[in-house]
Scaffold this motif. Structure first.
Motif, PDB file in Angstrom:
ATOM      1  N   ASN B 269      35.674  41.730  46.940  1.00  0.00           N
ATOM      2  CA  ASN B 269      36.910  42.333  47.377  1.00  0.00           C
ATOM      3  C   ASN B 269      35.805  41.710  48.696  1.00  0.00           C
ATOM      4  OD1 ASN B 269      39.601  42.507  46.463  1.00  0.00           O
ATOM      5  ND2 ASN B 269      38.511  44.015  45.786  1.00  0.00           N
ATOM      6  N   TYR B 316      39.349  38.977  47.735  1.00  0.00           N
ATOM      7  CA  TYR B 316      38.913  38.975  45.852  1.00  0.00           C
ATOM      8  C   TYR B 316      38.266  37.706  45.617  1.00  0.00           C
ATOM      9  CZ  TYR B 316      37.430  39.527  41.622  1.00  0.00           C
ATOM     10  OH  TYR B 316      36.134  39.568  40.218  1.00  0.00           O
ATOM     11  N   ASN B 322      33.130  35.609  36.172  1.00  0.00           N
ATOM     12  CA  ASN B 322      34.653  36.559  36.157  1.00  0.00           C
ATOM     13  C   ASN B 322      35.434  35.484  35.733  1.00  0.00           C
ATOM     14  OD1 ASN B 322      32.867  37.720  39.393  1.00  0.00           O
ATOM     15  ND2 ASN B 322      33.570  39.081  37.694  1.00  0.00           N
ATOM     16  N   TYR B 328      40.752  38.899  35.643  1.00  0.00           N
ATOM     17  CA  TYR B 328      41.193  39.061  37.369  1.00  0.00           C
ATOM     18  C   TYR B 328      42.738  38.539  37.636  1.00  0.00           C
ATOM     19  CZ  TYR B 328      39.209  34.470  38.643  1.00  0.00           C
ATOM     20  OH  TYR B 328      39.464  33.579  38.525  1.00  0.00           O
ATOM     21  N   LYS B 329      42.466  39.294  38.925  1.00  0.00           N
ATOM     22  CA  LYS B 329      43.994  38.384  39.654  1.00  0.00           C
ATOM     23  C   LYS B 329      44.182  37.689  40.509  1.00  0.00           C
ATOM     24  CE  LYS B 329      48.704  40.422  41.976  1.00  0.00           C
ATOM     25  NZ  LYS B 329      48.664  42.125  42.353  1.00  0.00           N
ATOM     26  N   GLN B 330      45.120  36.400  40.242  1.00  0.00           N
ATOM     27  CA  GLN B 330      44.420  35.348  40.703  1.00  0.00           C
ATOM     28  C   GLN B 330      45.619  35.229  41.831  1.00  0.00           C
ATOM     29  OE1 GLN B 330      43.760  32.117  37.930  1.00  0.00           O
ATOM     30  NE2 GLN B 330      45.653  32.656  37.448  1.00  0.00           N
ATOM     31  N   ASP B 332      48.126  33.555  43.533  1.00  0.00           N
ATOM     32  CA  ASP B 332      49.337  33.492  43.204  1.00  0.00           C
ATOM     33  C   ASP B 332      49.549  34.854  42.102  1.00  0.00           C
ATOM     34  OD1 ASP B 332      48.649  33.506  40.356  1.00  0.00           O
ATOM     35  OD2 ASP B 332      49.052  31.279  39.959  1.00  0.00           O
ATOM     36  N   GLY B 333      48.854  36.172  42.205  1.00  0.00           N
ATOM     37  CA  GLY B 333      49.813  37.350  41.675  1.00  0.00           C
ATOM     38  C   GLY B 333      49.434  37.669  39.943  1.00  0.00           C
ATOM     39  N   THR B 334      48.914  35.890  39.413  1.00  0.00           N
ATOM     40  CA  THR B 334      49.055  36.307  37.689  1.00  0.00           C
ATOM     41  C   THR B 334      47.154  36.650  37.424  1.00  0.00           C
ATOM     42  OG1 THR B 334      48.104  33.646  38.173  1.00  0.00           O
ATOM     43  CG2 THR B 334      50.380  33.838  37.249  1.00  0.00           C
ATOM     44  N   VAL B 335      47.177  37.112  35.919  1.00  0.00           N
ATOM     45  CA  VAL B 335      45.864  37.322  35.608  1.00  0.00           C
ATOM     46  C   VAL B 335      45.133  36.030  35.259  1.00  0.00           C
ATOM     47  CG1 VAL B 335      44.607  38.877  34.079  1.00  0.00           C
ATOM     48  CG2 VAL B 335      46.726  40.037  35.697  1.00  0.00           C
TER      49      VAL B 335
END
Lengths: 72, 568
Positions: B269, B316, B322, B328-330, B332-335
């Motif tokens: 981040n 982030y 990674n 990690y969280k993208q 659009d909110g998906t992993v």
């Protein structure tokens, strides 16, 4: 009598080409370049790779086999 | 059995495409930029009626014409290469890729061919207004041509608006507007065209400076510089805006490219933006413990990369490791999936295509040869009946064959539906099925990293130069600043170099993909011999070099001759 539009357009181009100076050299370069590209390069070195197949069905069969086999 | 694709074939084919694109991109930006400058000058003539501006515009138009004539059709060679070297690619996406290129061809032919003739032949033959309109329409036509080419390129970076048809093995356009106005395509268009404007402006300022250094054509040179430097300054400022847009698009849609541009292995981040740096050549693997840099200086705005990428200073930004490890969280909110998971899904998609093809072939066989299959099934049943004991009851043999046929036909339909679903569910990862190891997903890091720095640093330098030139020009002090004149002259090459570096970032940074996530270059390429591609590479090198020499010779001759304006 007024010249027809077609004749006026034609004469516009003819006079334009006649009055060119450096343009004549440039046109020569363009024509030689196009000749080299389409007559020499395209025919002898850049045939369509899938052009060897007769129809779309054969092309899609070939490409699908390629795409499947290359993953193996 | 299909032979494994030779790596050198891929490299030579890519090198050939890069060579052709590099040469083509020497001519195109000058057309786009110089075209605007000359049109502005003609507009001044139209407004003021001052013959000086007419002669000034005509001189730059002459240089525009030389560049246009030498460069015209050099881009067609890229299309030759698609058909010969990249035949799988051409078939796979030809329906989508063909549309923008076809529109480009039509627009280029009708607009440019029509209005360029009026622009060159029409002085004193058509009205001033009509001539001016033709000049603007010529450059508008060239810019619209660029738009369609960049739509095609943008689609390769971010494939949108299409659906895959396993029957034709082609991606088919589902939404023309999604292809034509994808955010990547639009941003790419503006950023690329602006780079052309910068090059055109630098060309005018640089050539004019040469006249000043030679104490020739002073009024012409100073007047041209006044137009060019303001235009260049505006283009530079706008390109910062579009560059920011590019960074956001890349962060969202091509995170690996962004990580390569920054040499970022471990994300975080609030990541800083690298200003300058030297990558550590000792770092051989993405997951070893070697440091990424021997030396680096960050841009002195903390967390600037996070801000540029996602508009938030604490956002982030994933690094190479990674992205390959996932988890990690993208945005659009998906992993994010790991590379291995994507590879597995890609293989599922390709297996599904294979299964779909086989099931379709079986279905066609059952449809075309139903009677003979039923007879064969009946014979099998009869044979079976004869082998079983007498007390086994075999009822209607014909009915059983029909039932068996229907059952097998239904089973085939189920296989088709299941394969199709598996393909559709995993098609977003289709290209990953060709990737052998996760590390193969990393683009050439050094080239991408350094090319990005070259583009940005030279872009910043050109912005400063245009700002200084504008200041001194409008203060009527440019004539006395020989260092500035020399800098402008040399900067023609720097501007061209910056533009080429931009293309390196865009194209090398998206490797290994021909089409992002859908098709890597290893699957896109034709089965040719590497030697045949080498041969055409060197033919092109010779041809383009001859063209470039011709351009430089004719251009320098025209420049030496000068506009020959009576400045008294």
């Amino acid at each position: 009598m007024e010249k027809s539009v077609l004749k006026r357009v034609l004469s516009f181009y003819v006079e334009g080409f006649r009055s060119m100076t450096i343009g004549k050299t440039l046109w020569l370069i363009i024509l030689v370049k196009l000749f080299v590209m389409f007559v020499f390069l395209k025919i002898f070195f850049f045939p369509s790779y899938l052009g060897k197949f007769d129809n779309a069905a054969e092309k899609q069969e070939y490409v699908s086999n390629e795409l499947i086999q290359r993953a193996k | 059995m299909i032979a494994e694709i030779d790596i050198s074939l891929i490299d030579w084919s890519r090198a050939q495409f890069a060579l052709t694109a590099f040469y083509h991109w020497l001519f195109v930006p000058l057309t786009l930029g110089l075209g605007i400058v000359q049109a502005v000058m003609e507009t001044i003539y139209y407004k003021t009626g001052d013959e000086f501006w007419k002669k000034t515009a005509k001189f730059w138009m002459k240089l525009f014409g030389i560049n246009f004539a030498i460069g015209v059709a050099t881009g067609l060679i890229l299309e030759f290469e698609f058909g010969t070297n990249w035949s799988n690619y051409s078939w796979f996406v030809g329906d989508i890729f063909g549309a923008p290129l076809a529109i480009e061809g039509v627009v280029a032919f009708f607009m440019e061919a029509t209005f360029i003739a009026v622009m060159f032949f029409g002085w004193n033959k058509v009205g001033k207004g009509f001539h001016l309109a033709s000049t603007w329409l010529t450059i508008l036509g060239a810019t619209i041509s660029a738009f369609w080419i960049l739509v095609a390129n943008g689609w390769m970076q971010y494939p949108a608006g299409m659906g895959f048809n396993p029957d034709t093995v082609r991606n088919e356009m589902e939404s023309f507007w999604a292809v034509a106005f994808s955010p990547v395509a639009i941003n790419k268009f503006f950023h690329t065209v602006l780079s052309g404007w910068i090059i055109g402006a630098m060309f005018v300022a640089g050539i004019s400076s040469w006249y000043l250094l030679r104490k020739r054509e002073m009024k012409f040179a100073l007047a041209s510089i006044k137009v060019a430097v303001v235009f260049g300054l505006i283009a530079c400022l706008l390109s910062i805006w579009t560059g920011d847009g590019s960074a956001s698009q890349v962060a969202e849609k091509q995170p690996m490219k962004l990580a390569a541009m920054e040499g970022l292995y471990e994300g975080d981040n609030g990541v800083n933006l690298v200003g300058i740096g030297i990558l550590n050549p000792g770092k051989k693997e993405y997951n070893d413990n070697e440091k990424a840099f021997l030396f680096k200086i960050d841009v002195p705005i903390p967390k600037f990369l996070s801000y540029l990428a996602f508009g938030k200073f604490n956002a982030y930004v994933p690094g190479i490791k990674n992205i390959l490890d996932g988890g990690y969280k993208q945005p659009d909110g998906t992993v994010a999936l790991s590379a291995n998971e994507k590879i597995a899904r890609g293989k599922l998609a390709i297996d599904a295509l294979s299964g779909y093809k086989k099931a379709k072939a079986d279905s066609a066989l059952y449809a075309n040869k139903a009677d003979s299959i039923k007879l064969a099934l009946a014979a099998e049943i009869e044979n079976y009946a004869e082998t079983v004991s007498d007390d086994t009851e075999v009822t209607s043999e014909v009915l059983t064959a029909d039932e068996l046929f229907s059952g097998k036909a239904a089973e085939i339909q189920t296989r088709i539906a299941d394969s199709r679903k598996q393909l559709d569910d995993n098609f977003d990862y289709f290209g990953y099925g060709y990737i052998k190891e996760p590390k193969d997903l990393i683009p050439p890091l050094s080239l991408t990293f350094y090319a990005f720095r070259v583009m940005v640093i030279l872009g910043g330098f050109l912005l400063l130069l245009f700002a200084l030139a504008t200041y001194f020009s409008y203060k009527n002090k440019f004539e006395a600043k020989r260092w500035l004149q020399w800098t402008c002259l040399i900067s023609i090459f720097l501007a061209i170099f910056a533009g080429q570096a931009g293309w390196v970032v865009a194209e090398v940074g998206r490797q290994p993909w021909a089409i992002q996530d859908i098709l890597p270059t290893s699957a896109a390429i034709s089965q040719l011999s590497a030697s045949s591609v080498q041969l055409t590479f060197f033919i092109f090198l010779a041809l383009f070099t001859v063209l470039l020499i011709a351009e430089l010779k004719i251009l320098t001759s025209a420049i030496k001759k000068g506009p020959q304006i009576n400045e008294q």
